[in-house]
Write an enzyme that holds these catalytic residues in place. Structure first.
Site, PDB file in Angstrom:
ATOM      1  N   PRO A  64       0.782  -1.232   0.000  1.00  0.00           N
ATOM      2  CA  PRO A  64       0.000   0.000   0.000  1.00  0.00           C
ATOM      3  C   PRO A  64       0.815   1.284   0.000  1.00  0.00           C
ATOM      4  CG  PRO A  64      -0.928  -1.561   1.542  1.00  0.00           C
ATOM      5  CD  PRO A  64       0.329  -2.182   1.013  1.00  0.00           C
ATOM      6  N   ASN A  65       0.379   2.198  -0.833  1.00  0.00           N
ATOM      7  CA  ASN A  65       0.870   3.575  -0.917  1.00  0.00           C
ATOM      8  C   ASN A  65       2.233   3.708  -1.589  1.00  0.00           C
ATOM      9  OD1 ASN A  65      -1.394   4.866   0.363  1.00  0.00           O
ATOM     10  ND2 ASN A  65      -0.686   3.954   2.286  1.00  0.00           N
ATOM     11  N   ARG A 119       5.190  12.435  -2.825  1.00  0.00           N
ATOM     12  CA  ARG A 119       5.143  13.055  -1.497  1.00  0.00           C
ATOM     13  C   ARG A 119       6.236  12.458  -0.630  1.00  0.00           C
ATOM     14  NH1 ARG A 119      -0.704  13.472   0.978  1.00  0.00           N
ATOM     15  NH2 ARG A 119       0.622  14.613   2.398  1.00  0.00           N
ATOM     16  N   TYR A 159      11.285   8.886   1.702  1.00  0.00           N
ATOM     17  CA  TYR A 159      11.319   7.797   0.726  1.00  0.00           C
ATOM     18  C   TYR A 159      12.131   8.117  -0.529  1.00  0.00           C
ATOM     19  CZ  TYR A 159       7.573   6.039   3.681  1.00  0.00           C
ATOM     20  OH  TYR A 159       6.854   5.595   4.758  1.00  0.00           O
ATOM     21  N   ASN A 190       8.160  -5.656  -0.203  1.00  0.00           N
ATOM     22  CA  ASN A 190       7.960  -4.478   0.637  1.00  0.00           C
ATOM     23  C   ASN A 190       6.457  -4.362   0.829  1.00  0.00           C
ATOM     24  OD1 ASN A 190       7.668  -2.053   1.903  1.00  0.00           O
ATOM     25  ND2 ASN A 190       9.036  -0.903   0.546  1.00  0.00           N
ATOM     26  N   ALA A 250       2.801  -0.639   4.933  1.00  0.00           N
ATOM     27  CA  ALA A 250       2.253  -0.644   6.289  1.00  0.00           C
ATOM     28  C   ALA A 250       1.693  -2.012   6.690  1.00  0.00           C
ATOM     29  CB  ALA A 250       1.172   0.421   6.411  1.00  0.00           C
ATOM     30  N   GLU A 280      12.553  -9.406   2.844  1.00  0.00           N
ATOM     31  CA  GLU A 280      11.768  -8.227   3.236  1.00  0.00           C
ATOM     32  C   GLU A 280      12.621  -6.973   3.019  1.00  0.00           C
ATOM     33  OE1 GLU A 280      10.695  -8.340   7.361  1.00  0.00           O
ATOM     34  OE2 GLU A 280       9.785  -6.326   7.338  1.00  0.00           O
ATOM     35  N   HIS A 307      12.597  -2.576   3.114  1.00  0.00           N
ATOM     36  CA  HIS A 307      11.958  -1.287   3.368  1.00  0.00           C
ATOM     37  C   HIS A 307      12.891  -0.178   2.913  1.00  0.00           C
ATOM     38  CE1 HIS A 307       8.706  -3.141   5.516  1.00  0.00           C
ATOM     39  NE2 HIS A 307       9.609  -3.879   6.127  1.00  0.00           N
ATOM     40  N   ARG A 338      12.157   5.013  13.115  1.00  0.00           N
ATOM     41  CA  ARG A 338      10.910   5.777  12.991  1.00  0.00           C
ATOM     42  C   ARG A 338       9.970   5.434  14.158  1.00  0.00           C
ATOM     43  NH1 ARG A 338       8.775   5.214   7.019  1.00  0.00           N
ATOM     44  NH2 ARG A 338       7.486   6.959   7.756  1.00  0.00           N
TER      45      ARG A 338
HETATM   46  O1  CA2 Z   1      10.136   2.182   4.275  1.00  0.00           O
HETATM   47  C1  CA2 Z   1       9.338   1.459   3.640  1.00  0.00           C
HETATM   48  O2  CA2 Z   1       9.634   0.967   2.549  1.00  0.00           O
HETATM   49  C2  CA2 Z   1       7.946   1.223   4.183  1.00  0.00           C
HETATM   50  O3  CA2 Z   1       7.590  -0.113   3.881  1.00  0.00           O
HETATM   51  C3  CA2 Z   1       7.026   2.197   3.490  1.00  0.00           C
HETATM   52  C4  CA2 Z   1       5.596   2.147   4.001  1.00  0.00           C
HETATM   53  C5  CA2 Z   1       5.560   2.268   5.520  1.00  0.00           C
HETATM   54  O4  CA2 Z   1       4.240   2.109   5.981  1.00  0.00           O
HETATM   55  C6  CA2 Z   1       6.456   1.242   6.176  1.00  0.00           C
HETATM   56  O5  CA2 Z   1       6.424   1.440   7.577  1.00  0.00           O
HETATM   57  C7  CA2 Z   1       7.887   1.382   5.697  1.00  0.00           C
HETATM   58  C8  CA2 Z   1       4.762   3.292   3.431  1.00  0.00           C
HETATM   59  C9  CA2 Z   1       4.867   3.480   1.973  1.00  0.00           C
HETATM   60  C10 CA2 Z   1       4.183   4.771   1.679  1.00  0.00           C
HETATM   61  O6  CA2 Z   1       4.925   5.441   0.726  1.00  0.00           O
HETATM   62  C11 CA2 Z   1       4.635   6.741   0.530  1.00  0.00           C
HETATM   63  C12 CA2 Z   1       5.347   7.365  -0.434  1.00  0.00           C
HETATM   64  C13 CA2 Z   1       5.133   8.688  -0.669  1.00  0.00           C
HETATM   65  C14 CA2 Z   1       4.174   9.395   0.025  1.00  0.00           C
HETATM   66  C15 CA2 Z   1       3.451   8.760   1.000  1.00  0.00           C
HETATM   67  C16 CA2 Z   1       3.666   7.424   1.246  1.00  0.00           C
END
Ligand code: CA2
Length: 188
Positions: free
Chosen positions: A43-44, A51, A56, A107, A110, A131, A133, A140
């Protein structure tokens, strides 16, 4: 020690060429097979580059997919990259990997921190999964410190940005070429 320590490793590999080749030949017709690795993003991650670049990075999901395909072709892997915002899609793809892939880079976004379903799917299929990230989840919020994926992963890479996917593919390529490292002594 120094350079002497590396010799047994090279010797051990040279003595087992059949084990490396066995995975690369289709027993049905003798043709060469390219191992398949699924790269699954949760997701996301489709929002990458749009953003939160401080967390990221500035690269987009398309950039990440391209990096994975380039790594795959360098490593002799067919890389199938997918992204979904839906837990069930990820569960379905992990199950699909049982018959369609030799490795998974995951990956789960969340869902890493919440999904027993993804944990169960990974455990059930028995396909080695790394896995990954992008961010260092341990630096965090505390809710990102627990992972349902880690206990059933072959390895975990966090905080190295897109390079983490490349390192994961390298690790899988080695593991696919030598599927049961624990049964292979390092010394000859
Ligand atoms: O660090 C990572 O790769 C995560 O898997 C990214 C997830 C987060 O929930 C994990 O804790 C760590 C979130 C990905 C969301 O990506 C976004 C990118 C741009 C703007 C908003 C969210």
């Amino acid at each position: 020690m120094g350079s002497g320590a590396a010799l047994p490793i090279r010797t051990a590999r040279r003595e087992r060429p059949d084990r490396r080749a066995a995975l690369l030949i289709d027993p049905r017709n003798g043709s060469l097979l390219t191992p398949v690795v699924f790269v699954l993003n949760g997701p996301n991650l489709n929002l990458l580059g749009l953003r939160e670049p401080a967390i990221y990075g500035a690269g987009t999901l398309a950039d990440l997919e391209e990096l994975c395909r380039a790594s795959g072709s360098r490593l002799g892997l067919t890389v199938d990259v997918r992204q979904s915002n839906h837990e069930g899609d990820l569960v379905d793809w992990i199950q699909e990997a049982r018959t369609a892939a030799q490795g998974i880079v995951l990956n789960a976004g969340a869902l890493t921190h919440t999904s027993v379903a993804i944990h169960d799917a990974l455990r059930a299929v028995g396909v080695p999964a790394i896995e990954v990230h992008l961010s260092n989840v341990h630096a965090r919020e505390s809710f990102r410190h627990h992972s349902y994926v880690s206990p059933v992963a072959a390895g975990v890479i966090v905080g190295l940005g897109p390079d983490g996917y490349d390192f994961a593919l390298q690790a899988l390529a080695r593991r696919i070429a030598r599927p049961d490292p624990s049964s292979e002594p390092i010394t000859a």
